[in-house]
Design an enzyme around this catalytic site. Structure first.
Site, PDB file in Angstrom:
ATOM      1  N   CYS A 107     -21.535  24.470  12.545  1.00  0.00           N
ATOM      2  CA  CYS A 107     -21.950  25.241  13.720  1.00  0.00           C
ATOM      3  C   CYS A 107     -21.466  24.496  14.961  1.00  0.00           C
ATOM      4  O   CYS A 107     -20.545  23.680  14.876  1.00  0.00           O
ATOM      5  CB  CYS A 107     -23.458  25.484  13.728  1.00  0.00           C
ATOM      6  N   ASN A 117     -24.494  21.069  15.318  1.00  0.00           N
ATOM      7  CA  ASN A 117     -24.948  20.432  14.076  1.00  0.00           C
ATOM      8  C   ASN A 117     -26.384  19.909  14.191  1.00  0.00           C
ATOM      9  O   ASN A 117     -26.751  18.913  13.561  1.00  0.00           O
ATOM     10  CB  ASN A 117     -23.990  19.316  13.628  1.00  0.00           C
ATOM     11  N   ARG A 122     -28.334  25.307  13.252  1.00  0.00           N
ATOM     12  CA  ARG A 122     -27.944  26.219  12.165  1.00  0.00           C
ATOM     13  C   ARG A 122     -27.330  25.513  10.961  1.00  0.00           C
ATOM     14  O   ARG A 122     -27.749  25.754   9.819  1.00  0.00           O
ATOM     15  CB  ARG A 122     -26.963  27.274  12.706  1.00  0.00           C
ATOM     16  N   SER A 123     -26.319  24.666  11.185  1.00  0.00           N
ATOM     17  CA  SER A 123     -25.654  24.072  10.004  1.00  0.00           C
ATOM     18  C   SER A 123     -26.530  23.068   9.257  1.00  0.00           C
ATOM     19  O   SER A 123     -26.449  23.015   8.026  1.00  0.00           O
ATOM     20  CB  SER A 123     -24.272  23.518  10.343  1.00  0.00           C
TER      21      SER A 123
END
Ligand code: 4NP
Length: 156
Positions: A8, A11, A14-15
């Protein structure tokens, strides 16, 4: 052996959520030795930081621990290490396409394309500037796509 990198922007939301959720599914399936999971951001502003407290809390409520993760930026060498490089949104994907070496044989794409049911969601919306509901929505999407991705990797 298969390897997956979730990407993303920062970091930290989302990721790492995808990282924790997918890693949990992989462990549950008894495949922790077979599938390497990592995450990174296209930007470096949050490098070294743990995931956003709101992402950690939302994930913990569903049984996923993100506390141990630390943000890092995507590296050129990630294209040598990962079979799957999966972006959370279209801008992340464009940034990754710009870094992609011509020799990359793996799969670079949008994570949500692994949602197996009919879905109009192709991007995980950035929850950073919004409220708690955005973090729940991220988890809903990430859980669905993680199921589809694991089924795909098991088949491949
Ligand atoms: P992420 O969310 O890409 O899901 O980690 C963001 C985190 C931080 C920022 C933007 C997005 N930021 O601008 O600092």
């Amino acid at each position: 052996m298969s390897s997956v990198l979730f990407v993303c922007l920062g970091n930290i939301c989302r990721s790492p959520t995808a990282h924790g959720v997918f890693e949990g599914l992989v462990a549950q399936a008894g495949l922790a030795e077979q599938i390497l999971v990592d995450s990174a951001g296209t930007g470096a502003w949050h490098a070294g930081e743990p995931p956003d407290k709101r992402s950690q809390a939302a994930a913990r409520a569903r049984g996923y621990e993100l506390q141990h993760l630390r943000a890092r930026q995507v590296l050129a060498s990630d294209f040598e290490r990962f079979d799957y490089i999966l972006a959370m949104d279209a801008q992340n994907l464009r940034d990754l396409e710009a870094m992609r070496p011509a020799s990359y044989q793996g799969e670079l794409g949008l994570f949500l394309d692994y949602i197996s049911e009919q879905s109009y969601h192709r991007e995980v919306p950035d929850p950073y500037y919004g409220g708690a509901q955005g973090f729940e929505h991220v988890l809903d999407l990430v859980e669905q796509a993680s199921q589809g991705l694991l089924a795909h990797i098991k088949q491949a």
